[in-house]
Design a protein around this motif. Sequence first.
Motif, PDB file in Angstrom:
ATOM      1  N   ILE A 117      16.319 -68.546 -21.791  1.00 43.11           N
ATOM      2  CA  ILE A 117      16.071 -68.225 -23.195  1.00 43.11           C
ATOM      3  C   ILE A 117      15.366 -69.396 -23.862  1.00 43.11           C
ATOM      4  CG2 ILE A 117      17.978 -66.595 -23.447  1.00 43.11           C
ATOM      5  CD1 ILE A 117      19.692 -68.837 -24.595  1.00 43.11           C
ATOM      6  N   GLY A 118      14.805 -69.141 -25.010  1.00 43.57           N
ATOM      7  CA  GLY A 118      14.139 -70.186 -25.772  1.00 43.57           C
ATOM      8  C   GLY A 118      13.249 -69.572 -26.821  1.00 43.57           C
ATOM      9  N   PRO A 119      12.805 -70.383 -27.761  1.00 43.08           N
ATOM     10  CA  PRO A 119      11.968 -69.849 -28.833  1.00 43.08           C
ATOM     11  C   PRO A 119      10.633 -69.348 -28.312  1.00 43.08           C
ATOM     12  CG  PRO A 119      12.018 -72.233 -28.923  1.00 43.08           C
ATOM     13  CD  PRO A 119      13.009 -71.824 -27.885  1.00 43.08           C
ATOM     14  N   SER A 120      10.068 -68.392 -29.016  1.00 38.88           N
ATOM     15  CA  SER A 120       8.738 -67.905 -28.696  1.00 38.88           C
ATOM     16  C   SER A 120       7.766 -69.073 -28.733  1.00 38.88           C
ATOM     17  CB  SER A 120       8.335 -66.836 -29.713  1.00 38.88           C
ATOM     18  OG  SER A 120       7.129 -66.247 -29.346  1.00 38.88           O
ATOM     19  N   ARG A 171      17.844 -64.936 -26.964  1.00 41.59           N
ATOM     20  CA  ARG A 171      18.956 -65.740 -27.493  1.00 41.59           C
ATOM     21  C   ARG A 171      19.987 -64.859 -28.177  1.00 41.59           C
ATOM     22  NH1 ARG A 171      15.409 -69.962 -30.811  1.00 41.59           N
ATOM     23  NH2 ARG A 171      14.321 -68.019 -31.224  1.00 41.59           N
ATOM     24  N   GLY A 172      19.525 -63.874 -28.933  1.00 44.02           N
ATOM     25  CA  GLY A 172      20.432 -62.989 -29.655  1.00 44.02           C
ATOM     26  C   GLY A 172      21.243 -62.079 -28.743  1.00 44.02           C
ATOM     27  N   ALA A 214      23.078 -69.708 -17.965  1.00 41.41           N
ATOM     28  CA  ALA A 214      22.216 -69.634 -19.139  1.00 41.41           C
ATOM     29  C   ALA A 214      21.440 -70.940 -19.280  1.00 41.41           C
ATOM     30  CB  ALA A 214      23.045 -69.375 -20.386  1.00 41.41           C
ATOM     31  N   VAL A 215      20.114 -70.822 -19.391  1.00 36.46           N
ATOM     32  CA  VAL A 215      19.238 -71.980 -19.504  1.00 36.46           C
ATOM     33  C   VAL A 215      18.430 -71.848 -20.788  1.00 36.46           C
ATOM     34  CG1 VAL A 215      17.352 -73.282 -18.433  1.00 36.46           C
ATOM     35  CG2 VAL A 215      19.060 -72.140 -16.978  1.00 36.46           C
TER      36      VAL A 215
END
Length: 194
Positions: free
Chosen positions: A9-12, A100-101, A115-116
């Motif tokens: 996961i991570g921000p766009s 993330r959500g 989870a990374v």
Amino acid sequence: MTGRLIYLIGPSGSGKDSLLDAVRERLGGQGCRVARRVITRSAEAKGELAEAVSPEAFAEREARGDFAMSWYANGLSYGIPRVIDDWLAAGDDVLVNGSRGYLPEARRRYPHLLAVLLTVEDGVLRTRLHARGRESAEEIEARLARNAGFADTLLAGENADLCLLDNSGSLAETCQRLLQLIEDHRPFAWPDSA
């Protein structure tokens, strides 16, 4: 034997798509598959190597139960095909580009997932978002504002075991760190008893 879900996961704009593309072949040689997402985005859109479908086709597939996981974010629907459950049951690890959500639901469905969280410095993230040309300057600033403090929130409570992976530097360095992180977090295998 059961494989492990690795939930990236991570921000766009943090480089998840580039990272997945860069490690796909190397992971395949180590018994880890990279799942291809289904997204309600035009096939001509820049970015991830995903299967683009219409919102109607996505809804039909979701209703049929074609997805192991699905969520709605940033005006789009995302799905991870159910075939990952077969891969996991066969003992393969599976790396997915998650949300993330959706992490709490992913943890409920796959309790032993790794989870990374891919992080990137704000200045680097802003530059990448502008370079890819998907959003207006206002939309980019809104994304950056949403991202501020999100890692801290994620690391609280039940996500204390979240692994951080910084992608502010070179992609080659991040690839190597991801491969090492996956290796370092392999579950301990008990020897067969006689």
